[in-house]
Design a protein around this motif. Structure first.
Motif, PDB file in Angstrom:
ATOM      1  N   GLU A  20       0.776  -1.136  -0.300  1.00 45.88           N
ATOM      2  CA  GLU A  20       0.023   0.013   0.074  1.00 45.88           C
ATOM      3  C   GLU A  20       0.766   1.398   0.206  1.00 45.88           C
ATOM      4  N   SER A  21       2.027   1.172   0.730  1.00 42.76           N
ATOM      5  CA  SER A  21       2.766   2.193   0.711  1.00 42.76           C
ATOM      6  C   SER A  21       3.498   2.613  -0.501  1.00 42.76           C
ATOM      7  N   ALA A  22       3.710   1.565  -1.335  1.00 39.88           N
ATOM      8  CA  ALA A  22       4.490   1.782  -2.577  1.00 39.88           C
ATOM      9  C   ALA A  22       3.154   2.126  -3.533  1.00 39.88           C
ATOM     10  N   GLN A  23       2.162   1.818  -3.513  1.00 37.32           N
ATOM     11  CA  GLN A  23       1.131   2.246  -4.372  1.00 37.32           C
ATOM     12  C   GLN A  23       0.779   3.780  -4.189  1.00 37.32           C
ATOM     13  N   THR A  24       0.709   4.048  -3.083  1.00 41.06           N
ATOM     14  CA  THR A  24       0.344   5.570  -2.545  1.00 41.06           C
ATOM     15  C   THR A  24       1.551   6.475  -3.131  1.00 41.06           C
ATOM     16  N   LEU A  25       2.862   5.837  -3.422  1.00 43.52           N
ATOM     17  CA  LEU A  25       3.949   6.696  -3.529  1.00 43.52           C
ATOM     18  C   LEU A  25       4.086   6.592  -5.193  1.00 43.52           C
ATOM     19  N   ALA A  26       3.860   5.679  -5.952  1.00 46.57           N
ATOM     20  CA  ALA A  26       4.218   5.429  -7.309  1.00 46.57           C
ATOM     21  C   ALA A  26       3.698   6.960  -8.158  1.00 46.57           C
ATOM     22  N   PRO A  27       2.396   7.357  -8.218  1.00 46.09           N
ATOM     23  CA  PRO A  27       2.283   8.399  -8.790  1.00 46.09           C
ATOM     24  C   PRO A  27       2.704   9.630  -8.373  1.00 46.09           C
ATOM     25  N   ILE A  28       3.265   9.748  -7.278  1.00 46.51           N
ATOM     26  CA  ILE A  28       3.860  10.954  -6.548  1.00 46.51           C
ATOM     27  C   ILE A  28       5.205  11.030  -7.119  1.00 46.51           C
ATOM     28  N   ILE A  29       5.978  10.107  -6.951  1.00 45.98           N
ATOM     29  CA  ILE A  29       7.328   9.977  -7.620  1.00 45.98           C
ATOM     30  C   ILE A  29       7.337  10.278  -9.156  1.00 45.98           C
ATOM     31  N   LYS A  30       6.361   9.670  -9.735  1.00 43.68           N
ATOM     32  CA  LYS A  30       6.335   9.834 -11.203  1.00 43.68           C
ATOM     33  C   LYS A  30       6.086  11.549 -11.420  1.00 43.68           C
ATOM     34  N   SER A  31       5.241  12.113 -10.892  1.00 47.36           N
ATOM     35  CA  SER A  31       4.890  13.727 -11.002  1.00 47.36           C
ATOM     36  C   SER A  31       6.303  14.326 -10.419  1.00 47.36           C
ATOM     37  N   GLU A  32       6.900  13.758  -9.406  1.00 43.10           N
ATOM     38  CA  GLU A  32       7.605  14.672  -8.765  1.00 43.10           C
ATOM     39  C   GLU A  32       8.990  14.838  -9.765  1.00 43.10           C
ATOM     40  N   ARG A  33       9.410  13.420 -10.062  1.00 42.63           N
ATOM     41  CA  ARG A  33      10.326  13.264 -11.184  1.00 42.63           C
ATOM     42  C   ARG A  33      10.183  14.060 -12.440  1.00 42.63           C
ATOM     43  N   ALA A  34       9.118  14.245 -12.775  1.00 40.44           N
ATOM     44  CA  ALA A  34       8.720  15.245 -13.932  1.00 40.44           C
ATOM     45  C   ALA A  34       8.552  16.599 -13.684  1.00 40.44           C
ATOM     46  N   TRP A  35       8.351  17.061 -12.600  1.00 41.69           N
ATOM     47  CA  TRP A  35       8.823  18.366 -12.254  1.00 41.69           C
ATOM     48  C   TRP A  35      10.299  18.768 -11.949  1.00 41.69           C
ATOM     49  N   MET A  36      10.971  17.631 -11.401  1.00 42.21           N
ATOM     50  CA  MET A  36      12.254  18.121 -11.212  1.00 42.21           C
ATOM     51  C   MET A  36      13.015  18.277 -12.625  1.00 42.21           C
ATOM     52  N   ALA A  37      12.721  17.793 -13.740  1.00 44.28           N
ATOM     53  CA  ALA A  37      13.234  17.881 -14.837  1.00 44.28           C
ATOM     54  C   ALA A  37      12.881  19.372 -15.351  1.00 44.28           C
ATOM     55  N   ARG A  38      11.845  20.073 -15.001  1.00 41.18           N
ATOM     56  CA  ARG A  38      11.653  21.429 -15.654  1.00 41.18           C
ATOM     57  C   ARG A  38      11.804  22.301 -14.462  1.00 41.18           C
ATOM     58  N   ASN A  39      11.969  21.970 -13.196  1.00 39.44           N
ATOM     59  CA  ASN A  39      12.062  22.971 -12.068  1.00 39.44           C
ATOM     60  C   ASN A  39      13.249  23.832 -12.261  1.00 39.44           C
ATOM     61  N   LYS A  40      13.029  24.951 -11.812  1.00 36.89           N
ATOM     62  CA  LYS A  40      13.885  26.162 -12.167  1.00 36.89           C
ATOM     63  C   LYS A  40      13.829  27.090 -10.805  1.00 36.89           C
ATOM     64  N   SER A  41      12.811  26.807  -9.961  1.00 35.53           N
ATOM     65  CA  SER A  41      12.659  27.866  -8.743  1.00 35.53           C
ATOM     66  C   SER A  41      12.394  27.243  -7.564  1.00 35.53           C
ATOM     67  N   ASP A  42      11.719  26.152  -7.467  1.00 33.97           N
ATOM     68  CA  ASP A  42      11.240  25.357  -6.645  1.00 33.97           C
ATOM     69  C   ASP A  42      12.336  24.947  -5.378  1.00 33.97           C
ATOM     70  N   GLN A  43      12.781  25.670  -4.569  1.00 33.48           N
ATOM     71  CA  GLN A  43      13.794  25.023  -3.652  1.00 33.48           C
ATOM     72  C   GLN A  43      13.379  23.825  -3.037  1.00 33.48           C
TER      73      GLN A  43
END
Length: 103
Positions: A20-43
């Protein structure tokens, strides 16, 4: 929010509910990785992703060391004002320990 779901996944891992922990995290990690690739200002984004990767490591024994290394590397790039916060220091400690935190 992503951060509240990361804490939910951590609580599930602490209770031994690793799938259940892994299932909760899967979409978060996917979106966080995508945001990191474009991140310019979110510290705070690297800390958020590092915390998600740490929690993922608790339920993925095969990838645990790689996830912990990636999380640790993200923390080394935090700006000083973020790195000094209680939250960042807590996650850094947990990542260095590599196990499920007590409490």
């Amino acid at each position: 929010s992503a951060q509240s779901n990361i804490y939910l996944a951590l609580a599930l891992a602490q209770q031994g509910q690793l799938d259940e922990s892994a299932q909760t995290l899967a979409p978060i990690i996917k979106s966080e990785r995508a945001w990191m690739a474009r991140n310019k200002s979110d510290q705070w984004l690297p800390l958020e992703l590092a915390s998600a990767l740490y929690v993922q490591s608790l339920s993925d024994s095969k990838q645990r060391q790689a996830l912990l290394r990636e999380a640790s590397a993200l923390l080394t790039r935090l700006p000083p004002e973020v790195a000094r916060t209680h939250e960042a220091r807590t996650w850094r400690s947990w990542i260095q320990q590599g196990g499920i935190p007590k409490g």
